[in-house]
Scaffold this motif. Sequence first.
Motif: not given
Length: 261
Positions: A18-33
Amino acid sequence: MTATQEATRGLVEIHDVHKSYGGHEVLRGIDLTIQPGEVVAVLGPSGSGKSTLLRTINHLEGIDRGSVTVDGQLIGYELRGGRLHELREREILRRRTQIGIVFQNFNLFPHLTALENVTEAPIATGALSKEDAHELALGLLARVGLAEKADQYPRQLSGGQQQRVAIARALALKPKVILFDEPTSALDPELVGEVLDVIRDLAQLGTTLVIVTHEIGFAREVADRVVFVDGGVIVEQGPPSQVLVAPEHPRTREFLAKVLG
């Protein structure tokens, strides 16, 4: 290197990032192998989170939750008491040497020649002596078709030539993984092919490549897997023959229809 080490060289595991800038969540639970030696093309509309995802792999962007590992080693963090703690900058830089990155705007040092741009990191990190770094850099510049440009400065090179120097620079530390962030988007159309040719050659050599790109035809040709990102989540992924030719998700179909016209 043991057989086990060889088998896991360049394994990228992204879990619940997960990654947010301020109140904006840019990545929302990325799963990748991403398997060692795999070539993955990441597609998606502007603002979808694809470049942010790429930059979390080498900790140019920190994460709020989850983990990113290369060959089982956390990048940017260590685990203490069940929680992630960011490493000191020196240790972050040491681990980052495993992961090369090529930016869309080249990011070459303007006051250094092509040769010096390529030798700078191996010398600064102590990986190679000045003489060995010089020899390696000449070989890498020849590999990207720029042996005769070694003593020229970035301002004396075309955009395509600068990007090829940037690729040689990324290769100089012999990384396990190379990230490409829209490597052709800043180039004039007639210069795109020379850069794609170099990446195409790299794809044959067994280095793990993660390529954020808008070049659909190129992704179809070189990628083992296409990952379509939208709204900070992976919407669809699979071989190019599936995702680009017969996508299952309506959002993927909509995106491709717009891009391919």
